[in-house]
Design an enzyme around this catalytic site. Structure first.
Site, PDB file in Angstrom:
ATOM      1  CG  ASN A 192       5.495  -6.308  10.669  1.00 54.09           C
ATOM      2  OD1 ASN A 192       4.974  -6.009   9.606  1.00 54.09           O
ATOM      3  ND2 ASN A 192       5.165  -7.396  11.344  1.00 54.09           N
TER       4      ASN A 192
ATOM      5  CD  GLU B  73       3.175 -10.485  10.222  1.00 55.39           C
ATOM      6  OE1 GLU B  73       3.759  -9.425   9.890  1.00 55.39           O
ATOM      7  OE2 GLU B  73       2.088 -10.494  10.812  1.00 55.39           O
TER       8      GLU B  73
ATOM      9  CG  HIS C 176       2.680  -7.237   7.354  1.00 58.46           C
ATOM     10  ND1 HIS C 176       2.166  -7.456   8.612  1.00 58.46           N
ATOM     11  CD2 HIS C 176       1.770  -6.421   6.757  1.00 58.46           C
ATOM     12  CE1 HIS C 176       1.029  -6.823   8.753  1.00 58.46           C
ATOM     13  NE2 HIS C 176       0.762  -6.176   7.640  1.00 58.46           N
TER      14      HIS C 176
ATOM     15  CG  ASP D 114      -4.264 -10.816   3.695  1.00 56.33           C
ATOM     16  OD1 ASP D 114      -5.311 -10.196   3.425  1.00 56.33           O
ATOM     17  OD2 ASP D 114      -3.209 -10.248   3.979  1.00 56.33           O
TER      18      ASP D 114
HETATM   19  C1  F6R Z   1      -4.469  -6.646   4.277  1.00 60.78           C
HETATM   20  C2  F6R Z   1      -3.036  -6.861   4.194  1.00 60.78           C
HETATM   21  C3  F6R Z   1      -2.059  -6.137   5.054  1.00 60.78           C
HETATM   22  C4  F6R Z   1      -2.345  -4.639   5.186  1.00 60.78           C
HETATM   23  C5  F6R Z   1      -1.363  -4.003   6.159  1.00 60.78           C
HETATM   24  C6  F6R Z   1      -1.652  -2.538   6.383  1.00 60.78           C
HETATM   25  O1  F6R Z   1      -5.158  -7.450   3.349  1.00 60.78           O
HETATM   26  O2  F6R Z   1      -2.658  -7.687   3.443  1.00 60.78           O
HETATM   27  O3  F6R Z   1      -0.759  -6.314   4.550  1.00 60.78           O
HETATM   28  O4  F6R Z   1      -2.263  -4.024   3.940  1.00 60.78           O
HETATM   29  O5  F6R Z   1      -1.402  -4.666   7.384  1.00 60.78           O
HETATM   30  O6  F6R Z   1      -2.851  -2.431   7.067  1.00 60.78           O
HETATM   31  P1  F6R Z   1      -3.477  -1.005   7.398  1.00 60.78           P
HETATM   32  O7  F6R Z   1      -3.842  -0.402   6.108  1.00 60.78           O
HETATM   33  O8  F6R Z   1      -4.679  -1.344   8.255  1.00 60.78           O
HETATM   34  O9  F6R Z   1      -2.430  -0.245   8.137  1.00 60.78           O
END
Ligand code: F6R
Length: 252
Positions: free
Chosen positions: A136, A143, A138, A67
């Site tokens: 959450n 989301e 995702h 992303d």
């Molecule tokens: C990042 C992504 C997100 C993260 C997720 C966890 O490219 O796609 O899904 O993997 O938000 O983020 P952290 O590791 O910062 O808790």
């Protein structure tokens, strides 16, 4: 879904690095799916260390990140382009031209999402997709409420995601509201998925992903249907699992 619970975050990182290094030894021209976020920082640090020790090369790798924030160009310091350049692409022998992310500054983000999906397909698909999980549930920026059949598209970020990601911005208001993300079906197309979660804050999402119903309420639960998904957890991230004793409690 193979679930492995190791006591400490450092053991999760070490195991993930071993799996990636072993994978690259067998398939040096692999197509990797990459993730950003705090969970990945120590993993990329460990991979850079192993590269410097001559234990792994990224020279043959093509990569696609999950992303990118809409509105941030590759040179923006908070873009995922910049994150990847700093964390992995520049410190290793990776060919930066083959490290792909969606362009957050594309004039037509929906068209950019289609272009990105087509590029992944043209590269032959993703061999190994790295994933983190949001509090959450995702994956990527899919989301809760995202269609499980979604392909790369524009998504609005949940308020909780923007709050979690404000750490790197001046304030929550500065966190972009939209992102281009691989869709859930795009992620599930990867031939192998490797999801890492560490820390108590992820425990509820992890339990929903592994033991809850497959549902749009927890997008990561879609991985239950993947034929080759590995989930690596530390004890804190595994602490809400009801059947914690039934999983691998050491490296399988
Ligand atoms: C990042 C992504 C997100 C993260 C997720 C966890 O490219 O796609 O899904 O993997 O938000 O983020 P952290 O590791 O910062 O808790």
């Amino acid at each position: 879904m193979k679930v492995c619970i190791l006591p400490q975050p450092a053991e999760v990182i070490d195991y993930a690095a071993d799996l990636l290094v072993d994978h690259l030894a067998v398939m040096p021209d692999t197509v990797l799916g990459l993730a950003t976020g705090q969970t990945m920082v120590p993993l990329y640090d460990e991979l850079v260390r192993r590269y410097r020790d001559g234990l792994v090369s990224f020279a043959g790798v093509t990569s696609f990140n999950l992303d990118e924030y809409i509105g941030l160009g590759p040179d923006h310091p908070r873009s995922f382009h910049a994150f990847m350049a700093t964390a992995l692409f520049t410190p290793t022998d990776m060919d930066i031209q083959r490290g792909h992310l969606p362009r957050g500054d594309a004039p037509d983000p929906a068209a950019e999402a289609l272009r990105y999906e087509a590029m992944i397909r043209a590269a032959g698909g993703i061999d190994l997709q790295l994933l983190g999980i949001g509090k959450n549930g995702h994956i990527g920026f899919n989301e809760p409420g995202s269609r499980l059949a979604s392909r790369t598209c524009v998504k609005a970020l949940a308020a909780s995601t923007r709050a979690a990601n404000q750490l790197l911005f001046h304030s929550e208001d500065d966190v972009p509201r939209f992102a281009i993300t691989m869709g859930i079906a795009t992620i599930l197309d990867a031939r192998r998925c490797l999801l890492l979660a560490t820390g108590r804050a992820k425990a509820a999402a992890v339990a929903a992903m592994i033991e809850g119903p497959v549902s749009t309420g927890c997008p990561a639960s879609a991985l239950q249907g993947h034929r080759y998904a590995t989930v690596l957890l530390d004890a804190a991230a595994a602490s809400d699992l009801r059947h914690g004793g039934d999983y691998h409690l050491e490296r399988p």
